[in-house]
Every structure is written in C-alpha cells, then in structure tokens.
Motif scaffolding. Structure first.
Motif, PDB file in Angstrom:
ATOM      1  N   GLY A  17      -8.433   6.516  -3.295  1.00  0.00           N
ATOM      2  CA  GLY A  17      -7.041   6.109  -2.957  1.00  0.00           C
ATOM      3  C   GLY A  17      -7.260   4.775  -2.052  1.00  0.00           C
ATOM      4  N   ILE A  18      -8.482   5.172  -0.899  1.00  0.00           N
ATOM      5  CA  ILE A  18      -8.402   3.806  -0.913  1.00  0.00           C
ATOM      6  C   ILE A  18      -9.129   2.064  -1.293  1.00  0.00           C
ATOM      7  N   HIS A  35      -7.483   2.068  -4.573  1.00  0.00           N
ATOM      8  CA  HIS A  35      -6.852   1.189  -5.196  1.00  0.00           C
ATOM      9  C   HIS A  35      -5.294   1.376  -4.517  1.00  0.00           C
ATOM     10  N   ASP A  36      -5.149   1.491  -3.486  1.00  0.00           N
ATOM     11  CA  ASP A  36      -4.171   1.092  -1.942  1.00  0.00           C
ATOM     12  C   ASP A  36      -3.021   2.617  -2.295  1.00  0.00           C
ATOM     13  N   LEU A  37      -3.919   3.361  -2.549  1.00  0.00           N
ATOM     14  CA  LEU A  37      -2.844   4.590  -2.550  1.00  0.00           C
ATOM     15  C   LEU A  37      -3.316   5.156  -1.494  1.00  0.00           C
ATOM     16  N   ILE A  38      -3.576   5.012  -0.291  1.00  0.00           N
ATOM     17  CA  ILE A  38      -3.937   5.805   0.706  1.00  0.00           C
ATOM     18  C   ILE A  38      -3.432   4.983   1.872  1.00  0.00           C
ATOM     19  N   ALA A  39      -2.653   4.837   3.017  1.00  0.00           N
ATOM     20  CA  ALA A  39      -3.149   3.607   4.227  1.00  0.00           C
ATOM     21  C   ALA A  39      -3.844   4.227   5.084  1.00  0.00           C
ATOM     22  N   SER A  40      -4.849   4.186   4.312  1.00  0.00           N
ATOM     23  CA  SER A  40      -5.954   3.505   5.713  1.00  0.00           C
ATOM     24  C   SER A  40      -7.310   2.934   4.414  1.00  0.00           C
ATOM     25  N   ILE A  41      -8.149   2.439   5.773  1.00  0.00           N
ATOM     26  CA  ILE A  41      -9.163   2.030   5.568  1.00  0.00           C
ATOM     27  C   ILE A  41     -10.781   2.076   5.469  1.00  0.00           C
ATOM     28  N   GLN A  42     -10.798   3.035   6.150  1.00  0.00           N
ATOM     29  CA  GLN A  42     -12.370   4.237   6.595  1.00  0.00           C
ATOM     30  C   GLN A  42     -12.138   5.739   5.997  1.00  0.00           C
ATOM     31  N   ASN A  43     -12.984   6.131   5.433  1.00  0.00           N
ATOM     32  CA  ASN A  43     -13.118   7.244   4.795  1.00  0.00           C
ATOM     33  C   ASN A  43     -13.816   8.015   5.117  1.00  0.00           C
ATOM     34  N   MET A  85       0.963  -1.245   0.058  1.00  0.00           N
ATOM     35  CA  MET A  85       0.128  -0.326  -0.341  1.00  0.00           C
ATOM     36  C   MET A  85       1.165   1.069   0.202  1.00  0.00           C
ATOM     37  N   ASN A  86       0.084   1.811  -0.756  1.00  0.00           N
ATOM     38  CA  ASN A  86       1.602   3.098  -0.703  1.00  0.00           C
ATOM     39  C   ASN A  86       0.387   4.549   0.305  1.00  0.00           C
ATOM     40  N   ASP A  87       1.182   5.480  -0.019  1.00  0.00           N
ATOM     41  CA  ASP A  87       1.269   6.829   1.093  1.00  0.00           C
ATOM     42  C   ASP A  87       1.377   7.334  -0.026  1.00  0.00           C
ATOM     43  N   VAL A  88       0.666   8.501  -0.561  1.00  0.00           N
ATOM     44  CA  VAL A  88       0.502   9.454  -1.452  1.00  0.00           C
ATOM     45  C   VAL A  88      -0.027  10.599  -0.795  1.00  0.00           C
ATOM     46  N   SER A  89       0.478  11.379  -1.688  1.00  0.00           N
ATOM     47  CA  SER A  89       0.217  13.517  -0.672  1.00  0.00           C
ATOM     48  C   SER A  89      -1.266  13.143  -1.693  1.00  0.00           C
ATOM     49  N   PHE A  90      -1.610  14.245  -1.415  1.00  0.00           N
ATOM     50  CA  PHE A  90      -2.920  14.757  -1.343  1.00  0.00           C
ATOM     51  C   PHE A  90      -2.360  15.542  -3.156  1.00  0.00           C
ATOM     52  N   MET A  91      -1.770  16.036  -3.634  1.00  0.00           N
ATOM     53  CA  MET A  91      -1.372  16.598  -4.898  1.00  0.00           C
ATOM     54  C   MET A  91      -1.144  15.262  -6.105  1.00  0.00           C
ATOM     55  N   GLU A  92      -0.479  14.381  -4.734  1.00  0.00           N
ATOM     56  CA  GLU A  92      -0.478  12.471  -6.386  1.00  0.00           C
ATOM     57  C   GLU A  92      -1.896  12.382  -6.287  1.00  0.00           C
ATOM     58  N   LEU A  93      -2.507  12.138  -5.132  1.00  0.00           N
ATOM     59  CA  LEU A  93      -4.041  11.501  -5.472  1.00  0.00           C
ATOM     60  C   LEU A  93      -4.697  12.008  -6.105  1.00  0.00           C
ATOM     61  N   LEU A  94      -4.507  13.635  -6.184  1.00  0.00           N
ATOM     62  CA  LEU A  94      -5.143  14.020  -7.380  1.00  0.00           C
ATOM     63  C   LEU A  94      -4.697  14.085  -8.825  1.00  0.00           C
TER      64      LEU A  94
END
Length: 317
Positions: free
Chosen positions: A88-89, A91-99, A1-10
């Motif tokens: 992001g969740i 596609h495993d771009l955010i190290a989180s499971i809860q929106n 799982m990645n942990d991207v920044s806001f701008m990378e996510l966007l």
C-alpha cells in the motif's frame, strides 16, 4: 495519494500478486482479526506502531493471557499485514510513509516438529484394517467409511509426505502405475512447482486398488482421484475438500487415541529420511518439495546417544 480501506487494500494486493483463493482467505482472516481489534471504522493510514504493539500484547500468549495465540501465529499475522502495508505504501494507496508492522515480530520457542511414532502408525493401520473387515463382513458403514479408500489416502500421506492441498489436486491421469510414478501438480503446491514422485513398493497396492476402483466408477483423466464422494454411501459432495480429510483424521485420532494429521506424516517422513544412515539432504529436499534447503535441515535432530557417548568419553579430572 489515496487512503483506501483495509478491504480495498487487500483487494488491490490480491489482484496485483495474483493470489490463489486459499491465500486470499488467509489474508482476509488476518485482516478481519485486526479490524475487529481496531474497530471497523479504522483505515490503514490511521494505524501506528504503538497500536500494533498493543494488539500484540492483547492477543499473544502470556502468563496474563494463557489463552492467547502462540508466538509463531503472531509472526504469521505480522508477516501478512506487513506485506499489505508495504504494498500500500509503495503504490500510494495508504496516506502513510511508515510501515507499522516493521520490526514487530517476536522470537518464538524452538520446539520439535509435531510428528508420529512408529507404534502409533502401526496401531492406526490396525484400526483401519478392522474397519475394512467390518465393512466387508457386515456390509455396513464403519465409523471410517469407506475404509479401503481411507487406507489408500493414509498410506499415500505416509509414503510420500505430500501436502494435503496437493493431494486434493491429484487427478486420475497423474498416476502412472506402469512407470510407478505420479505427478504432483503445481496447482496445489505451496511452492508453485510441479514434481514427479516415485510410487514406493509398499504404496503401490493401495494406489492400484484406487485406480481400479476409479476406472470402474467411470473416472476421466482430469477427475479428482482422491474423491471419497465417488466411492461412498455416506458422502455426497462433488469433489473432496479439506474438511473431509480433516474429519477422517479426527475420527482416526479418536479411535487410536493419538493426534494424527497429514502434516504429522510429513514431519515423520522428513525426520525418518534425515535419520537414515545413508541420508541424502538434496533427495529429501526434492521429496518434500522444499524450495529452501534450510527447511530440510530442520529435520536433522541431535542424536542423544551420540551426545551421551561424547560426554562419557571426556577424560576424568
């Protein structure tokens, strides 16, 4: 799982969804506001629902914060950020499971759509006519220049209720005066759909004048038709943009004393069509290019006089 920044996510979201430039700008604006509140070192995975609620309290309008944003604006912000997090969740771009934006929208007051009154429209027409006569008599630029062009744009908004972005994408070849129809392309459409609309009789003279002027100016079929820069002594851009149209309506609002905008013309048309005795909901939906008929139904407002008659007809007790 990645942990991207806001701008990378966007950036990933915009590429995946193939967002239009205008949509990317909208998302960027919302992300920028959220990052400003959080601090630019915060990553999406660090955000909790509690942080979102605190942001909502900080920016939404209330007695303690009278200069805050409206509930509708907050719901718009939360929808955009919820979509980003869901993407992001998934596609495993955010190290989180809860929106964190799940279930944070608020109820918003149900208020009438901002529209116009017939008297305001008649007065605005008179103002445009005065500007046109001034330019004709004195060969000088009025505050609204060139007045004949803005008359054509004004009447197009009034008679068709077309959205601003879609009007800016009308090309010279989209107008068929012989068949009295015009094409509103999918490029500028909010619903991503192309529509063919009739040219009402009262609009025809204005579009005829515009087409004749465009022909004299050497327009090609693919050229932007509503382009004040091609007809004006004052404007020098290559293409007409949103700012120029908004500047015209701002000037017209100042001269008339009434707030005017393309969207208010759209609401006026929708309300007028739905108040007509022979109203046709599906025709109104087609004219306004709504994908959901519930949006069209919002233009149906209760008849106050009919309600008064019903109350007066109650049997005495």
């Amino acid at each position: 799982m990645n942990d991207v920044s806001f701008m990378e996510l966007l950036s990933s979201y915009a590429a995946d969804k193939h967002l239009r430039p205008k949509s990317v700008t909208t998302y960027s604006g919302v992300v920028r506001l959220f990052r400003k509140y959080l601090g630019h070192q915060t990553f999406p995975s660090m955000v909790t629902r509690e942080m979102v609620i605190k942001w909502r309290v900080a920016i939404i309008r209330s007695e303690a914060n009278p200069k805050g944003i409206a509930e509708s604006s907050w719901n718009n912000y939360s929808r955009h950020l919820k979509a980003l997090y869901s993407f992001g969740i998934k596609h495993d771009l955010i190290a989180s499971i809860q929106n964190p934006f799940e279930g944070v929208s608020v109820k918003q007051p149900k208020t009438p759509k901002k529209s116009l009154q017939p008297l305001q429209i008649r007065y605005a027409r008179e103002v445009l006519s005065v500007c046109r006569r001034f330019e004709s008599c004195y060969d000088e630029c009025s505050k609204i220049h060139p007045a004949w062009f803005w008359q054509a744009l004004f009447e197009t908004f009034f008679h068709t209720g077309i959205r601003l972005n879609q009007l800016l994408h009308i090309e010279a070849g989209d107008i068929n005066l012989k068949k009295r129809i015009f094409r509103a392309s999918a490029i500028g459409s909010k619903t991503h759909s192309e529509t063919i609309l009739p040219i009402p009789d009262d609009l025809y003279p204005y579009l005829y004048e515009l087409i004749v002027a465009a022909h004299s100016a050497g327009f090609k079929r693919k050229d932007q038709l509503f382009n004040v820069n091609r007809f004006s002594q004052r404007h020098k851009r290559a293409n007409m943009n949103t700012w120029q149209v908004e500047h015209f309506f701002q000037a017209l609002s100042e001269l008339t004393g009434y707030k005017m905008s393309p969207h208010r013309f759209r609401h006026f048309l929708g309300t007028s069509l739905m108040e007509s005795p022979e109203r046709n909901i599906h025709l109104t939906q087609s004219i306004l290019n709504h994908t959901d008929i519930r949006t069209t139904m919002e233009y149906i407002s209760p008849d106050v006089e009919a309600m008064r008659r019903a109350l007066n007809a109650r049997p005495p007790v």
